[in-house]
Scaffold this active site. Structure first.
Site, short mmCIF file in Angstrom:
data_model
loop_
_atom_site.label_atom_id
_atom_site.label_comp_id
_atom_site.label_asym_id
_atom_site.label_seq_id
_atom_site.Cartn_x
_atom_site.Cartn_y
_atom_site.Cartn_z
CD GLU A 95 67.74 5.38 6.41
OE1 GLU A 95 66.79 5.02 5.66
OE2 GLU A 95 67.62 5.62 7.61
CB SER A 181 82.37 19.28 -8.35
OG SER A 181 81.39 18.28 -8.53
CG HIS A 310 82.06 17.43 3.62
ND1 HIS A 310 81.85 18.79 3.55
CD2 HIS A 310 82.45 17.05 2.39
CE1 HIS A 310 82.12 19.21 2.34
NE2 HIS A 310 82.49 18.18 1.61
CB SER A 311 79.98 13.98 1.35
OG SER A 311 81.25 13.36 1.37
#
Length: 418
Positions: A95, A181, A310-311
């Site tokens: 959030e 990453s 996923h993100s």
């Protein structure tokens, strides 16, 4: 001469050849067969590797399940508390990102039992490499919610001092390698770390986490082959959540999933219900025992489901149906493990209420504190790479400092120059 020829090649001469049932080829000793039979492929009748579980989808005990590594009350409540904390961190941090407070976030929704259940079976002597959805492993090892908030905000107290994306945690003190990453790069690194542990005769292993999508990378195959041939004590933990961003597993591979690849590399392998925290704990504890005592790799495939996107850069409703997501969310791994605690009278409604309330307060407080911290000094762009800064980095830092002083507007006001 003719007589000699007849004696040598007479049809009355019987030659008995020894029937070979196997041969020691340079590539390996193999048995022979007279059957023309293919192994695997579309016409194979070989059943898939079974999936180990100890509780069903509702959290009820599975009759006859083997549980060699028992979980007592203290361990169970700590595992549950960590999973609950992970859920609240994911919800509130997600959030916060949507509010624009930091740039990026990924949740572990639906995979909490895989992260925490496996982490609980490891020790701090074990070197851990993760992908980017295992922050529950860090929380178990002692990484605080406040440290997570600092890292996501990229402030001066964050692990990376703002030089890396949010959720790329790391901790030397907790033997947790910084997250990278690119997919699968951590797999060969983990094998190297495990081999070093073997050479140092340490009673420890390396544990490396990755998704089933990462197992399509070449680094996966190189890593498992190196681990097997070198006898490296590494536990490969694959989170097979069915989706590599928007690509379903049906478009990622053929054959028997990820665990099915292990035996062909000479690696002990097991498939486990990733939503069953007790099963994951037992599978990892046994895998660690084998890896350390036999100095060899072990592969675990944890079957799970990514309940969230996923993100924060993804909208999974564009490629998954609401019915699918709702069906899997009803099998919440945290609630499944809570049912086990309730059945043993190790947990009650008041404890649940207090835990969730206090955790939410802690998360909100951590975010507020992290937001107030300033960014790291500009000079920190050049630190933490070498023990002693080499000449070329010194030159670059001097150039950056000179440019910043000459053009104050090019350097954000919240990044002090020193």
């Amino acid at each position: 001469m003719a007589a000699c020829y007849n004696q040598l090649f007479s049809t009355n001469t019987t030659v008995t050849a020894k029937v070979e049932d196997s041969m020691d080829f340079p590539g390996g000793k193999v048995p022979f067969t007279q059957q023309l039979k293919m192994i695997g492929g579309p016409e194979s009748s070989t059943p898939p590797m079974s999936c180990y579980r100890t509780v069903d989808s509702t959290g009820a005990d599975v009759a006859g399940a083997e549980v060699p590594h028992q979980i007592g009350r203290d361990l169970a409540t700590k595992m549950y508390s960590t999973m609950a904390a992970l859920q609240i961190v994911d919800t509130v941090f997600y959030e916060a990102q949507r509010q624009g407070r930091f740039s990026f976030f990924m949740t572990s929704a639906g995979e909490e039992a895989t992260a925490v259940g496996s982490a609980a079976a490891l020790t701090l002597d074990d070197t851990v490499f993760t992908q980017y959805r295992e922050h529950g492993v860090m929380m178990w090892r002692g990484y605080t919610i406040q440290q997570m908030a600092h890292q996501c905000y990229g402030n001066q107290l964050g692990h990376g001092k703002g030089r890396q994306m949010p959720i790329h945690y790391g901790s030397k003190e907790l033997n947790f390698q910084t997250i990278s990453s690119p997919l699968a790069t951590q797999l060969p690194h983990a094998v190297g770390a495990a081999y070093a542990l073997k050479l140092e005769r340490k009673h420890a292993c390396a544990a490396v986490y990755f998704g089933e999508g990462a197992a399509s990378e070449g680094d996966f195959h190189a890593a498992v082959n190196f681990a097997s041939t070198l006898g490296a004590p590494v536990v490969f933990i694959c989170r097979n959540n069915g989706w590599a961003i928007s690509t379903p597993s049906t478009e990622q591979y053929r054959g028997d999933g990820i665990a099915g690849r292990g035996p062909s590399y000479g690696i002990a392998s097991i498939r486990v219900d990733g939503g069953d925290a007790r099963a994951v704990y037992n599978a990892t504890a046994e895998a660690r025992r084998i890896a350390v005592t036999s100095s060899c790799p072990v592969l675990i495939e944890a079957m799970s489901y990514r309940s969230g996107h996923h993100s924060t850069s993804d909208d999974s409703s564009r490629y998954r149906t609401a019915d699918e997501m709702n069906r899997w969310r009803a099998r919440d791994p945290v609630m499944r493990f809570q049912s086990l605690l309730l059945a043993n009278n190790w947990w009650d409604a008041q404890q649940e209420k207090d835990l969730r309330l206090n955790l939410r307060k802690e998360v909100l407080k951590a975010l507020e504190a992290a937001q107030k911290e300033p960014k790291a000094p500009l000079a920190d762009l050049f630190t933490d790479v070498y023990k002693e800064m080499p000449w070329h980095l010194k030159e670059q830092m001097a150039q950056a400092m000179a440019h910043s002083k000459a053009h104050p507007g090019a350097c954000p006001s919240d990044i002090p120059v020193r």
